[in-house]
Design an enzyme around this catalytic site. Structure first.
Site, mmCIF file in Angstrom:
data_model
loop_
_atom_site.group_PDB
_atom_site.id
_atom_site.type_symbol
_atom_site.label_atom_id
_atom_site.label_comp_id
_atom_site.label_asym_id
_atom_site.label_seq_id
_atom_site.Cartn_x
_atom_site.Cartn_y
_atom_site.Cartn_z
ATOM 1 N N CYS A 1 4.269 34.825 4.397
ATOM 2 C CA CYS A 1 4.149 35.613 5.453
ATOM 3 C C CYS A 1 3.200 34.825 6.420
ATOM 4 C CB CYS A 1 3.550 37.266 5.560
ATOM 5 S SG CYS A 1 4.719 38.325 3.874
ATOM 6 N N CYS B 1 1.712 37.198 -0.038
ATOM 7 C CA CYS B 1 3.026 37.039 0.581
ATOM 8 C C CYS B 1 2.681 35.727 1.411
ATOM 9 C CB CYS B 1 3.660 38.079 1.089
ATOM 10 S SG CYS B 1 4.445 37.455 2.418
#
Length: 287
Positions: A41, A38
């Site tokens: 993230c 991700c």
């Protein structure tokens, strides 16, 4: 910085009870659901780790890899990541999704974190003294707060602002030479304000000159600077705005540039309303 510290750590299903639920009875636990693939993230996670260190235990950061712990993610109803949930006293109390900018993450954390230790309260006491015009006493409080929290740059910048109010510009300038990585915008605003204060000049002769020649834009801009140097910011803004009103194209928009410089120098809560008022006046003048 290592991934594990007393304030930030990885959590899995096995130790969820011990690392999240138990501690949450006494301190808010911020759970960051993330995964290696991700992209956002990768921005949010290090930011939260840094802030966990900075807030020194006012909240704990539990990092949960949602790929490896789908049961926990499911339990919290995580649909997309990054997803941040706050557990306090065993209950879900707040949340946000997506990678927010640091200023918004700080606002969020300030809402949920435990109150700051001695340094934080002293800072509030100092702000109250500033509001009463008791600058010497405010400075003493801030020096005490800074000893309690030497890493807290906001306290240092508060102190610099008070030094400027006291006219101790040399000391303020010396302190502003430092790096303020946590508060770069505010440090730059104070540097800009200090530059204004160094342009001190007597306003009376400039006012007389303008009286005789109201369209002398160069003098009006000089006067704006002189007012700013005396912390007469409303008059400084008025003078610069008047140049825009009379000739917006004078010297490639020098009036507008002067206003924008003042807006930057007046960054910070104290002058928010004033800046907002003159931003409105400027766009009304330009439209």
């Amino acid at each position: 910085m290592s991934d594990q510290s007393q304030f930030a750590f990885d959590v899995s299903l096995e130790d969820f009870q011990a690392k999240v639920l138990q501690p949450s009875l006494e301190v808010p636990v911020v759970i960051d659901f993330w995964a290696p693939w991700c992209q956002p993230c990768q921005t949010l996670k290090p930011m939260l780790e840094k802030l966990a260190e900075e807030y020194k235990g006012r909240f704990l950061l539990a990092k949960i890899n949602s790929d490896e712990n789908p049961e926990i993610a499911q339990h919290f109803g995580v649909r997309s990541i990054p997803s941040v949930k706050v557990v306090y006293q065993g209950q879900l109390v707040d949340e946000f999704n997506g990678a927010l900018p640091e200023s918004q993450v700080r606002e969020f954390l300030d809402r949920i974190a435990l109150p700051a230790g001695p340094g934080g309260n002293l800072r509030e006491e100092a702000a109250a003294l500033v509001a009463e015009g008791k600058f010497e006493e405010a400075l003493a409080k801030l020096v005490e707060a800074s000893h309690a929290n030497p890493q807290d740059q906001a306290i240092q910048l508060d102190a610099i602002e008070v030094l400027m109010q006291l006219g101790r510009n040399d000391e303020a300038k010396q302190l502003l030479g430092g790096e303020y990585t946590n508060e770069p915008d505010r440090a730059n605003a104070l540097r800009a304000r200090l530059a204004l204060l160094e342009g001190a000049a007597d306003t009376a002769p400039l006012e007389a000159k303008l009286e005789a020649a109201p369209d002398d834009h160069a003098t009006r801009l000089e006067l704006s600077k002189a007012y700013a140097a005396q912390s007469r910011f409303r008059e400084a803004l008025d003078a610069a705005l008047e140049v825009v009103r009379r000739d917006r194209f004078y010297e490639q928009g020098a009036g507008r540039t002067a206003l924008l410089n003042l807006f930057e120098a007046l960054g910070g809560e104290q002058y928010d309303d004033l800046v907002r008022e003159y931003r409105r006046k400027l766009s009304a003048t330009l439209n």
